[in-house]
Design an enzyme around this catalytic site. Structure first.
Site, PDB file in Angstrom:
ATOM      1  CG  LEU A  50      -2.083  -1.093   1.469  1.00  0.00           C
ATOM      2  CD1 LEU A  50      -2.202  -1.112   2.574  1.00  0.00           C
ATOM      3  CD2 LEU A  50      -2.124  -1.722   0.413  1.00  0.00           C
ATOM      4  NE  ARG A  70      -0.112  11.917  10.659  1.00  0.00           N
ATOM      5  CZ  ARG A  70      -0.728  10.382  10.921  1.00  0.00           C
ATOM      6  NH1 ARG A  70      -0.518  10.066  11.935  1.00  0.00           N
ATOM      7  NH2 ARG A  70      -0.992   9.545   9.383  1.00  0.00           N
ATOM      8  N   GLY A  86      -8.364   5.344   2.443  1.00  0.00           N
ATOM      9  CA  GLY A  86      -8.635   3.988   3.759  1.00  0.00           C
ATOM     10  C   GLY A  86      -7.652   3.382   3.024  1.00  0.00           C
ATOM     11  N   GLY A 109      -2.965   1.114  15.428  1.00  0.00           N
ATOM     12  CA  GLY A 109      -4.103  -0.180  15.482  1.00  0.00           C
ATOM     13  C   GLY A 109      -3.463  -0.821  16.902  1.00  0.00           C
ATOM     14  CE1 TYR A 165      38.108  17.612 -13.980  1.00  0.00           C
ATOM     15  CE2 TYR A 165      39.349  18.864 -15.548  1.00  0.00           C
ATOM     16  CZ  TYR A 165      38.357  17.581 -14.768  1.00  0.00           C
ATOM     17  OH  TYR A 165      37.304  17.628 -15.832  1.00  0.00           O
ATOM     18  CG  ASN A 167      55.797  12.391 -10.426  1.00  0.00           C
ATOM     19  OD1 ASN A 167      55.331  11.650  -9.344  1.00  0.00           O
ATOM     20  ND2 ASN A 167      55.632  14.292 -10.245  1.00  0.00           N
ATOM     21  CB  ALA A 173      57.419  23.651 -13.982  1.00  0.00           C
TER      22      ALA A 173
HETATM   23  C1  UD1 Z   1      -2.324   1.338   9.927  1.00  0.00           C
HETATM   24  C2  UD1 Z   1      -3.635   0.673  10.567  1.00  0.00           C
HETATM   25  C3  UD1 Z   1      -2.768   0.308  12.071  1.00  0.00           C
HETATM   26  C4  UD1 Z   1      -1.540  -0.148  12.277  1.00  0.00           C
HETATM   27  C5  UD1 Z   1      -0.736   1.368  11.031  1.00  0.00           C
HETATM   28  C6  UD1 Z   1       0.922   0.156  11.364  1.00  0.00           C
HETATM   29  C7  UD1 Z   1      -5.042   0.184   8.933  1.00  0.00           C
HETATM   30  C8  UD1 Z   1      -6.988   0.894   9.240  1.00  0.00           C
HETATM   31  N1  UD1 Z   1      -5.113   1.373  10.280  1.00  0.00           N
HETATM   32  O1  UD1 Z   1      -2.208   2.620  10.041  1.00  0.00           O
HETATM   33  O2  UD1 Z   1      -4.108  -0.307  12.703  1.00  0.00           O
HETATM   34  O3  UD1 Z   1      -1.321  -0.163  13.032  1.00  0.00           O
HETATM   35  O4  UD1 Z   1      -0.593   1.629  10.278  1.00  0.00           O
HETATM   36  O5  UD1 Z   1       1.703   1.459  10.407  1.00  0.00           O
HETATM   37  O6  UD1 Z   1      -4.657   0.178   8.111  1.00  0.00           O
HETATM   38  N2  UD1 Z   1      -2.952   3.864   2.278  1.00  0.00           N
HETATM   39  C9  UD1 Z   1      -3.305   4.243   1.037  1.00  0.00           C
HETATM   40  N3  UD1 Z   1      -3.658   4.559   0.516  1.00  0.00           N
HETATM   41  C10 UD1 Z   1      -4.997   5.222   1.654  1.00  0.00           C
HETATM   42  C11 UD1 Z   1      -4.567   4.931   2.775  1.00  0.00           C
HETATM   43  C12 UD1 Z   1      -3.678   4.426   3.226  1.00  0.00           C
HETATM   44  O7  UD1 Z   1      -2.244   3.344  -0.198  1.00  0.00           O
HETATM   45  O8  UD1 Z   1      -6.392   4.940   1.096  1.00  0.00           O
HETATM   46  C13 UD1 Z   1      -1.020   3.702   2.102  1.00  0.00           C
HETATM   47  C14 UD1 Z   1      -0.770   4.638   3.012  1.00  0.00           C
HETATM   48  O9  UD1 Z   1       0.143   5.129   2.040  1.00  0.00           O
HETATM   49  C15 UD1 Z   1       0.031   3.465   4.068  1.00  0.00           C
HETATM   50  C16 UD1 Z   1      -0.335   2.180   4.491  1.00  0.00           C
HETATM   51  O10 UD1 Z   1      -1.310   2.525   3.486  1.00  0.00           O
HETATM   52  O11 UD1 Z   1       1.469   3.087   2.782  1.00  0.00           O
HETATM   53  C17 UD1 Z   1      -0.756   2.618   6.003  1.00  0.00           C
HETATM   54  O12 UD1 Z   1      -1.575   4.393   5.358  1.00  0.00           O
HETATM   55  P1  UD1 Z   1      -1.488   4.923   7.159  1.00  0.00           P
HETATM   56  O13 UD1 Z   1      -2.432   5.929   6.974  1.00  0.00           O
HETATM   57  O14 UD1 Z   1      -0.156   5.521   7.104  1.00  0.00           O
HETATM   58  O15 UD1 Z   1      -2.069   3.880   7.610  1.00  0.00           O
HETATM   59  P2  UD1 Z   1      -1.911   4.048   9.734  1.00  0.00           P
HETATM   60  O16 UD1 Z   1      -2.517   5.504   9.895  1.00  0.00           O
HETATM   61  O17 UD1 Z   1      -0.595   4.312   9.941  1.00  0.00           O
END
Ligand code: UD1
Ligand code: CA
Length: 461
Positions: free
Chosen positions: A7, A14, A78, A141, A367, A378, A424
């Site tokens: 993902l 942030r 998500g 989580g 250089y 040399n 030189a």
């Molecule tokens: C997620 C987990 C959490 C876990 C944590 C560990 C969920 C809901 N929560 O939270 O339980 O403890 O990771 O690090 O999964 N991403 C997408 N598309 C989206 C949202 C996110 O591709 O719409 C990708 C982000 O780029 C990232 C990963 O998913 O690489 C995790 O997303 P992030 O928002 O960082 O999740 P956490 O809040 O850290």
């Protein structure tokens, strides 16, 4: 067969970065790169990366990787929604075990992935998540179990009540799913939560409620589950990664007496007996031999260094330095250079795209660009190869045993024959035959009593 979905679609608000979060770097490499490396070395043959925010940047980065397809998630609703975006890939692999993991957790390693896989298969699980006991539970989580320790569900920190927030078992964001069960669970998740997102984590409760086996592989090393959501966490990951890599090299016999500023990339190989001194960065596809000293203040990238080499305050990129060469301090060796055995390069020397023959000495302030230099040449102090005429670059050729006098300009293209000398201060514009002395400067004239005459003139006598 094993396959994986990574993902990488989130923006990472942030981080306050222009690029997607997974492209933020740990030891000068995007976090996503580490995840791909771990997944591949765990034996996953086919990968799907879910892209979203600035997907073009991620796709561009993935071009050099084989067997990776991408799925574009737009908008990003998500982690559960992200996995749904990879539906075609999952359908293709629904008979397989599918690994899903966050692209922002670069410390996850092949060993943990494989241990979780063995646990998953042994228990006939539909879902196996990786967890660890952590002290800082902010943003994670929480793994909720009943009084007997049986898994119930994952509660995201933002959705957790005060009791749940105290649970220190944390979800790593790494899961093994049985393909078909994953498809089933994805069809059931909703966005009924604090963030109005589709949480992948809800798959756990969904599968448990439909009577499937679920398990958590709790890893001993809680660091492997760490991710980075902001710059502070990114810096912490750098520190941990740096320590892990340095320790690996120390176990292999590399001496790092003070690790301050020592940053060694994941793929770097270093031979036993080599010492790495403070403020030294070694990255890319670099191989360093045995009994070398690198640093202090070194930078080595994509280079091959033999054994017994000294690189003292040297910046070395995309080049080769052979055994027992001694370079520095304050030297830059730029792309395409080959420094052969026993060469001595002293202070304030720059070499670019040049082949420097065995035993040649270039002690100071010189250089050498676009040149083919023979053995035992040399270079006097202040030699310059004048390789650029404002439009194109030209090469210099310097034969074995030649002696280039101090402050010589070699106007390329030009060839200095074997054992020839340049006087030189010469500006050499034409080839010099072997064994010749070339003097290309004006003869000195001394004007007798010039100062006395000048003084007389000025006082009007
Ligand atoms: C997620 C987990 C959490 C876990 C944590 C560990 C969920 C809901 N929560 O939270 O339980 O403890 O990771 O690090 O999964 N991403 C997408 N598309 C989206 C949202 C996110 O591709 O719409 C990708 C982000 O780029 C990232 C990963 O998913 O690489 C995790 O997303 P992030 O928002 O960082 O999740 P956490 O809040 O850290
Ligand atoms: Ca995260």
């Amino acid at each position: 067969m094993k396959c994986a979905v990574i993902l990488a679609g989130g923006k990472g608000t942030r981080m306050k970065s222009e690029s997607p979060k997974v492209m933020c770097e740990v030891l000068f490499e995007p976090m996503l790169g580490y995840v791909i490396r771990a997944v591949k070395s765990a034996g996953c043959e086919n990968l799907c990366v879910v892209t979203g925010y600035r997907h073009d940047t991620v796709e561009e980065y993935l071009k050099s990787e084989s067997n990776i397809e991408t799925a574009y998630q737009n908008p990003q609703l998500g982690t559960g929604h992200a996995v749904m975006t990879a539906r075609n890939f999952i359908e293709k692999h629904k008979k397989d075990e599918i690994l899903i993991l966050n692209g922002d957790g670069p410390l996850m390693d092949a060993e943990t992935i494989n241990k979780a896989y063995d646990y998953h298969v042994k228990n006939g699980n539909s879902i196996t998540l990786v967890s660890a006991i952590v002290d800082d539970t902010e943003g994670i989580g929480h793994i909720k179990r009943d009084e007997n320790g049986t898994l119930l569900r994952i509660v995201e920190h933002k959705d957790a009540n005060e009791e749940e927030k105290k649970i220190r078992e944390s979800n790593a964001g790494t899961y093994w799913f049985r393909g078909e069960d994953l498809l089933f669970a994805l069809s059931k998740i909703t966005n009924n939560n604090a963030q109005h997102e589709y949480y992948l984590t809800d798959c756990l409760a969904i599968l448990i409620e439909s009577g499937k086996n679920a398990g958590a592989y709790v890893c001993e090393d809680s660091e492997v589950i760490l991710g980075a959501n902001d710059r502070k966490q990114l810096s912490d990951l750098n520190t941990i990664m740096r320590r892990k890599i340095n320790e690996k090299h120390m176990k292999n016999g590399v001496d790092i007496p003070c690790a301050d500023g020592v940053m060694i990339g994941m793929d770097v190989e270093i031979g036993a007996g080599t010492t790495i001194l403070p403020n030294t960065i070694i990255i890319g596809n670099t191989v360093i031999g045995e009994n070398c000293t690198v640093g202090p203040n070194g930078f080595v990238k994509n280079s091959v260094v033999g054994s017994g080499v000294t690189l003292d305050n040297v910046k070395l990129t995309d080049s080769t330095v052979e055994d027992n060469a001694d370079c520095g301090p304050f030297v830059q060796i730029r792309a395409g250079s080959r420094i052969r055995k026993g060469v001595h390069i002293g202070d304030f020397v720059e070499i670019k795209n040049s082949d420097i023959g065995e035993g040649t000495k270039c002690a100071h302030l010189t250089y050498i660009g676009d040149s083919d230099v023979g053995r035992n040449v040399n270079f006097g102090c202040g030699t310059v190869t004048v390789n650029y005429d404002g439009k194109s670059k030209h090469r210099c050729k310097i034969g074995d045993g030649a002696f280039i006098g101090c402050n010589t300009n070699l106007i390329a293209p030009v060839e200095i024959g074997e054992n020839a000398f340049t006087a030189a201060g010469s500006t050499i514009t034409e080839d010099v035959p072997a064994n010749a002395l070339s003097i290309a400067r004006q003869r000195q004239t001394n004007k007798k009593d010039w100062v006395l005459k000048k003084e007389r003139r000025e006082s009007g006598d």
